[in-house]
Scaffold this motif. Sequence first.
Motif, PDB file in Angstrom:
ATOM      1  N   UNK A 110       1.003  -1.076  -0.086  1.00 44.28           N
ATOM      2  CA  UNK A 110       0.191  -0.100   0.128  1.00 44.28           C
ATOM      3  C   UNK A 110       0.800   1.170   0.082  1.00 44.28           C
ATOM      4  N   UNK A 111       0.022   2.568  -0.327  1.00 39.95           N
ATOM      5  CA  UNK A 111       1.135   3.763  -0.388  1.00 39.95           C
ATOM      6  C   UNK A 111       1.323   4.072   1.118  1.00 39.95           C
ATOM      7  N   UNK A 112       0.365   3.446   2.289  1.00 43.36           N
ATOM      8  CA  UNK A 112       0.796   3.729   3.675  1.00 43.36           C
ATOM      9  C   UNK A 112       2.213   3.115   3.838  1.00 43.36           C
ATOM     10  N   UNK A 113       2.450   1.981   3.308  1.00 43.64           N
ATOM     11  CA  UNK A 113       3.720   1.179   3.711  1.00 43.64           C
ATOM     12  C   UNK A 113       4.893   2.132   2.847  1.00 43.64           C
ATOM     13  N   UNK A 114       4.566   2.248   1.529  1.00 46.96           N
ATOM     14  CA  UNK A 114       5.717   3.178   0.830  1.00 46.96           C
ATOM     15  C   UNK A 114       6.007   4.394   1.558  1.00 46.96           C
ATOM     16  N   UNK A 115       5.127   5.064   2.197  1.00 42.08           N
ATOM     17  CA  UNK A 115       5.286   6.594   2.847  1.00 42.08           C
ATOM     18  C   UNK A 115       5.988   5.937   4.343  1.00 42.08           C
ATOM     19  N   UNK A 116       5.516   4.917   4.838  1.00 36.63           N
ATOM     20  CA  UNK A 116       6.046   4.312   6.249  1.00 36.63           C
ATOM     21  C   UNK A 116       7.412   3.977   6.098  1.00 36.63           C
ATOM     22  N   UNK A 209       1.966  11.189  -5.057  1.00 39.94           N
ATOM     23  CA  UNK A 209       1.118  11.560  -6.210  1.00 39.94           C
ATOM     24  C   UNK A 209      -0.251  10.643  -5.945  1.00 39.94           C
ATOM     25  N   UNK A 210      -0.703  10.303  -4.619  1.00 39.68           N
ATOM     26  CA  UNK A 210      -1.754   9.250  -4.666  1.00 39.68           C
ATOM     27  C   UNK A 210      -3.026  10.190  -5.199  1.00 39.68           C
ATOM     28  N   UNK A 211      -3.424  11.276  -4.953  1.00 37.19           N
ATOM     29  CA  UNK A 211      -4.606  11.927  -5.255  1.00 37.19           C
ATOM     30  C   UNK A 211      -4.199  12.654  -6.725  1.00 37.19           C
ATOM     31  N   UNK A 212      -3.229  12.771  -7.064  1.00 37.08           N
ATOM     32  CA  UNK A 212      -2.821  13.521  -8.196  1.00 37.08           C
ATOM     33  C   UNK A 212      -2.683  12.420  -9.642  1.00 37.08           C
ATOM     34  N   UNK A 213      -2.092  11.408  -9.146  1.00 39.42           N
ATOM     35  CA  UNK A 213      -1.646  10.298 -10.396  1.00 39.42           C
ATOM     36  C   UNK A 213      -3.069  10.059 -11.009  1.00 39.42           C
ATOM     37  N   UNK A 238       2.934   6.593  -4.528  1.00 42.57           N
ATOM     38  CA  UNK A 238       1.782   6.530  -5.025  1.00 42.57           C
ATOM     39  C   UNK A 238       1.188   5.289  -4.544  1.00 42.57           C
ATOM     40  N   UNK A 239      -0.414   5.247  -5.037  1.00 46.98           N
ATOM     41  CA  UNK A 239      -1.053   4.299  -4.640  1.00 46.98           C
ATOM     42  C   UNK A 239      -1.767   3.615  -6.219  1.00 46.98           C
ATOM     43  N   UNK A 240      -1.919   2.459  -6.260  1.00 48.07           N
ATOM     44  CA  UNK A 240      -2.788   1.537  -7.123  1.00 48.07           C
ATOM     45  C   UNK A 240      -4.390   1.430  -6.557  1.00 48.07           C
ATOM     46  N   UNK A 248      -5.230  -2.542  -4.660  1.00 46.26           N
ATOM     47  CA  UNK A 248      -4.440  -2.285  -3.505  1.00 46.26           C
ATOM     48  C   UNK A 248      -3.215  -2.427  -3.889  1.00 46.26           C
ATOM     49  N   UNK A 249      -2.206  -1.598  -3.197  1.00 49.27           N
ATOM     50  CA  UNK A 249      -0.828  -1.638  -3.661  1.00 49.27           C
ATOM     51  C   UNK A 249      -0.361  -0.214  -3.751  1.00 49.27           C
ATOM     52  N   UNK A 250       1.044  -0.154  -3.374  1.00 43.84           N
ATOM     53  CA  UNK A 250       1.552   1.372  -3.229  1.00 43.84           C
ATOM     54  C   UNK A 250       2.972   1.230  -4.010  1.00 43.84           C
ATOM     55  N   UNK A 251       3.483   2.189  -4.231  1.00 48.01           N
ATOM     56  CA  UNK A 251       4.934   2.379  -4.665  1.00 48.01           C
ATOM     57  C   UNK A 251       5.751   3.472  -4.434  1.00 48.01           C
ATOM     58  N   UNK A 252       6.969   3.402  -4.550  1.00 50.50           N
ATOM     59  CA  UNK A 252       7.984   4.465  -4.465  1.00 50.50           C
ATOM     60  C   UNK A 252       8.673   4.218  -5.982  1.00 50.50           C
TER      61      UNK A 252
END
Length: 396
Positions: A110-116, A209-213, A238-240, A248-252
Amino acid sequence: MYSYFKEHLSKELKGINEAGLFKNERIIESPQAAEIELNTGQKVLNFCANNYLGLSNNPHLIEAAKKALDTHGYGMSSVRFICGTSDLHKELEQKIAAFFGTEDTILYAACFDANGGVFEPLLTADDAIISDSLNHASIIDGVRLCKAQRYRYENANMDDLEKQLIAAQEQRFRLIVTDGVFSMDGNVPPVDKILTLAEKYNAMLMLDESHSAGVVGKTGRGVTELFNVRGQAEIITGTLGKSFGGAIGGFTTGKKEIIEMLRQRSRPYLFSNSIPPLVAAAGIRMFDMVSETNELQDKLHNNTSYFIDNMISLGFDIKPSQSAICAVMLYDAKLSQDFAARLLDEGIYVIGFYYPVVPKGQARIRVQLSAAHSREDLDKAIAAFSKIGKELGVIN
Ligand SMILES: *Cc1c(COP(=O)(O)O)cnc(C)c1O
């Protein structure tokens, strides 16, 4: 012991409830889409999902996911570095890098994890993180896990950012971090000015970019497209789970040495599974789709300006937005709740937000537009806003 703890929790929960802050969840029995069916049997038009490109129930993504179930099975049963990396994960990472014009990508659950997991492996107590005051909770938590010195600047305020950058000159490395779109107002930060300040004061930039991508920029590449600064942020997360299919899913994604270090040291990556192969496969198909044609991005942009223009003509007080978020300002907490409840009766599902989610006296209804909405859906929502707005004395 538990009986005491239970009593404590019950009291706390009662307090939450009495303060009117208890979150109740509506149950949806249909796929996520422009129109959804609730377990009450009511069918409503959905204006509160992050389904910006309308891909949550897209047949091509479903087909790609089903196919991957047959070719790659269901789960990976491992973290990436032991035996949890499939060819699909690697392919998706490259698609994400190509989409954002970056060098490499690392996937998270998740992006929560990417940021964490992004700050602690890269920065130490010798360094500085300079963070926008309205950044997402996951950025705040990620910063807490890192020993770097913390500086906070007022939302999108360049004078304050400069002040904080000056204060942070003693540290070794400086990282400015900001959301690409602030989700309660729908505004974007002035990324061009941030980059100018970053250069002047020798700092790096991280964008979430979660809300902008998928939303911002002519082809939905996000705020770096909007400001014509592709490839200039060192780190993008960002987030998928929003525009990009919503599963589900996040990335850096960003500079390759940064991504390489995260693969070695980022704890949510090292100690937690990645996304299932079927989600990676649908993600690959999704990035191909939104790169082949700009249809969905164009439709989203047209829908957003149509809705906002009509709401302004009706006399509603709308926060300036550069995203697919339209904040209808009502200021009063109770009014925001009554208004949203009355809209639901009219078949329009939106959420009213008030303190502490937004500042005191800044209650609002947040409308989120989607490429899935038809012109008819938008007209129905505008008519409902007009009717309830007049009934409640918000507009004339
Ligand atoms: C939604 C959101 C996240 C969390 O994304 P998940 O993939 O759902 O964990 C992180 N940052 C921002 C800015 C978001 O809006």
